[in-house]
Structures are given as C-alpha cells and as structure tokens.
Scaffold this motif. Sequence first.
Motif, PDB file in Angstrom:
ATOM      1  N   GLY A 152      23.778   5.844   7.532  1.00 33.25           N
ATOM      2  CA  GLY A 152      23.865   4.549   8.202  1.00 33.25           C
ATOM      3  C   GLY A 152      23.159   3.449   7.430  1.00 33.25           C
ATOM      4  O   GLY A 152      23.343   2.266   7.720  1.00 33.25           O
ATOM      5  N   GLY A 157      25.290   4.531   2.795  1.00 36.24           N
ATOM      6  CA  GLY A 157      26.702   4.217   3.019  1.00 36.24           C
ATOM      7  C   GLY A 157      27.472   4.048   1.715  1.00 36.24           C
ATOM      8  O   GLY A 157      28.622   4.483   1.594  1.00 36.24           O
ATOM      9  N   ALA A 174      24.032  10.129  10.692  1.00 36.45           N
ATOM     10  CA  ALA A 174      23.964   8.714  11.075  1.00 36.45           C
ATOM     11  C   ALA A 174      23.733   8.648  12.575  1.00 36.45           C
ATOM     12  O   ALA A 174      24.016   9.609  13.306  1.00 36.45           O
ATOM     13  CB  ALA A 174      25.251   7.980  10.703  1.00 36.45           C
ATOM     14  N   SER A 178      26.335   3.780  13.895  1.00 40.26           N
ATOM     15  CA  SER A 178      26.837   3.739  12.515  1.00 40.26           C
ATOM     16  C   SER A 178      27.915   4.785  12.251  1.00 40.26           C
ATOM     17  O   SER A 178      28.517   4.772  11.165  1.00 40.26           O
ATOM     18  CB  SER A 178      25.689   3.984  11.519  1.00 40.26           C
ATOM     19  N   ARG A 181      31.437   3.643  11.112  1.00 34.92           N
ATOM     20  CA  ARG A 181      31.399   3.024   9.775  1.00 34.92           C
ATOM     21  C   ARG A 181      31.264   4.097   8.691  1.00 34.92           C
ATOM     22  O   ARG A 181      31.886   4.012   7.635  1.00 34.92           O
ATOM     23  CB  ARG A 181      30.225   2.033   9.715  1.00 34.92           C
ATOM     24  N   VAL A 182      30.461   5.135   8.973  1.00 29.45           N
ATOM     25  CA  VAL A 182      30.251   6.181   7.975  1.00 29.45           C
ATOM     26  C   VAL A 182      31.514   7.038   7.816  1.00 29.45           C
ATOM     27  O   VAL A 182      31.867   7.453   6.706  1.00 29.45           O
ATOM     28  CB  VAL A 182      29.019   7.032   8.363  1.00 29.45           C
TER      29      VAL A 182
END
Length: 308
Positions: A152, A157, A174, A178, A181-182
Amino acid sequence: MRAAGVREIGGLVEVFDLPEPDAPGPGEVVIEVAAAGVGNWDNIVRTGAWDVGLTPPMALGVEVAGTVVAVGSQVTDFRAGDEVLGHPLPLSHQGCWAERVVVDAGLIARKPAGVSWETAAAFPVPALTAEQVLSESLKLAENQTLLVHGAGSTTGGLAVQLAALRGARVIATAGPSSAARVTQAGAAEVLDYHDSEWPDRVRELTGGLGADAALNAVPGGSTATIAALREGGRMATITGDPPAAERGIGVTNVYVRPDATQLVELSALLGDGRLTLSVGAVLPLAEAATALEHAISGTKGGPVVLRT
Ligand SMILES: NC(=O)c1ccc[n+]([C@@H]2O[C@H](COP(=O)([O-])OP(=O)(O)OC[C@H]3O[C@@H](n4cnc5c(N)ncnc54)[C@H](OP(=O)(O)O)[C@@H]3O)[C@@H](O)[C@H]2O)c1
C-alpha cells in the motif's frame, strides 16, 4: 529565493530566503522547481542521519521536477526549457524544496510529456528504490514469486507494478483501503496485514514453501517478511531493519542511490502508462512542515508533494 528547510540540523522546518544559485558549474544545470517530493526520508535528512551534501541553513528535498533554466559547460544532453525530473544527490547548492536547485546533469531524466509535475516530483525516489530492489538485490526473474510487504506504500506499489511487468507472480500485503489499488497494480493475491498470520497464508499460497523473494517496505516488518520466504530465498528491506539471516536466505539492506540510466527507463514506463502513481496530497512550499508531517504519518493514500 524562497525555500523550506532547516536553519540547523534537527531544527523545525521553516520557510526562509536563501541565496540564488550561482551560474551552474561544469556538468551542472539549474532547475526552476515546479514541484518537489516529500518523503519520510526528508526527516532523516532533517535530523542529520542522512548526509545529502548540504550544511544548514539548507533547503530539504531530494527529488524534484522542473524546467532547466541554465546549463553549465560540458552539458550536452539538456538545454534551457527542458522539463526534467530527478533524485540528484549529492546536492551541491541547496535541496529541492526551493524555487531553484542546482543539480548534476548526469543524474536527471526528461519528464515525460503528459505526466503532471506533481507525479513527476514524487516518482524518482520510490521508483529508483523499487527498481534497485528488484533488479540488483533480489535479481527477480520471470515466474518467481515475489512477496511485497507494505504494497500500500508508494514504494511497495511501484515494486508490485515493476515485478508484474517482469512476469513475476506477486503476493502482497496491504490494508483494506489499498487492496484494490494493489490488485490493479498487478498483485495476484493481496493479504490484509492486520491478520498477523499472513506469513502462513503466503506459505499456503506457495505450496508450503514460501515466496522466492521478498521486499519489506514496512518499518519493523522484516521479521514477518523473512518468515514468509522459502529456504535459500532472497529478501530486501528498505526500512533499515535487516533481520538475522536464517535458512540460507540472502538479506540485503537497501538504500536508494541516484541512477540516471534507470531513471530514464522508469520515466519511459511512467510516460507510456505501464507505471502509474497517484499523488496523495499537494501543498504549497509555505506548508512544507505540514507536508513533512503528512509524509511521516503515511496516511494520505499516496505521496506528498510541494508546489513552488
Ligand atoms: N531505503 C531506502 O532507500 C528507501 C527508499 C524509499 C522508501 N524507504 C522507506 O520505505 C518505507 C515506505 O516508504 P513510502 O514512502 O513508500 O511509504 P508510504 O507511501 O508513506 O506508505 C504508507 C503506507 O504503508 C502502509 N503500511 C503502514 N503500516 C503498515 C503495516 N504495518 N503493514 C503493511 N503496510 C503498512 C499503509 O498502506 P495501507 O494500510 O493502505 O496498505 C500506508 O498507507 C518508509 O519507511 C521509507 O522510509 C526507504
């Protein structure tokens, strides 16, 4: 020129005037700073534990994006008007939290067109760190399994994205905010680090063996990270807390270094969208102290940037 930094090592971050840079020396350029990155590493500079080449009173800041406004002799790759970014250490005049900074032209890269100043400024340190971890410390190969603990984070990332581009299988830790997004960054599995048994889950996901390689990007996270590695694996930590070696695992304590060749390649990936980076907070230079607090707390959901 206006700058933000400290009047003495360990001092509070203040905004003050510093002398304009002289004409650039051989091999140097002067950059009109558009934006500068802020990381918790700037606090390490502030407190004197990281010597970046300056003595107080000094502007902080070790990553920059801006426009070349003056070029020294022997500089052939850049001219006035070029938009550039960099992690230009050692610093010979002042840090990057200033209106202008003098840098070694051999340490910068062109800012890709279409990439914002803010993103460009926040990119050099975490991108170079992630690249150096994967290519130099872990020597990550296609089809290997990489664990990224702390995916995260900005650096974690980018490591996920770079590893996925290399064809590695990425298992990441994470927090819930997050995780999406990861996954988007390329992780095959995302484990919530709030479950302290996540290293067991990594072993389950790797046939009981553990990951081939691991990056620890979490302060104090090395011990849990090494527990999730296979015998004879490789681990890199970027938080200065290498664990005792065990089970034939090679451990590297990584500190980022400037590398223009790597930065040019990384910037190309950023420019064509194969790497992405979302900035968490943008503040004016006058609010540098607050920006540093945000970076230390790591709670803004992305890197912190100062605009001059
Ligand atoms: N050695 C070097 O050269 C070098 C270079 C760059 C960075 N670093 C270090 O690497 C670390 C990361 O830096 P950064 O700027 O990329 O960080 P950052 O973007 O500020 O990372 C903050 C994020 O880390 C995640 N995190 C916090 N506590 C965690 C935990 N216990 N377990 C897993 N994830 C956790 C959180 O994400 P979620 O909770 O949302 O998942 C948080 O949003 C810092 O300690 C920095 O100093 C070192």
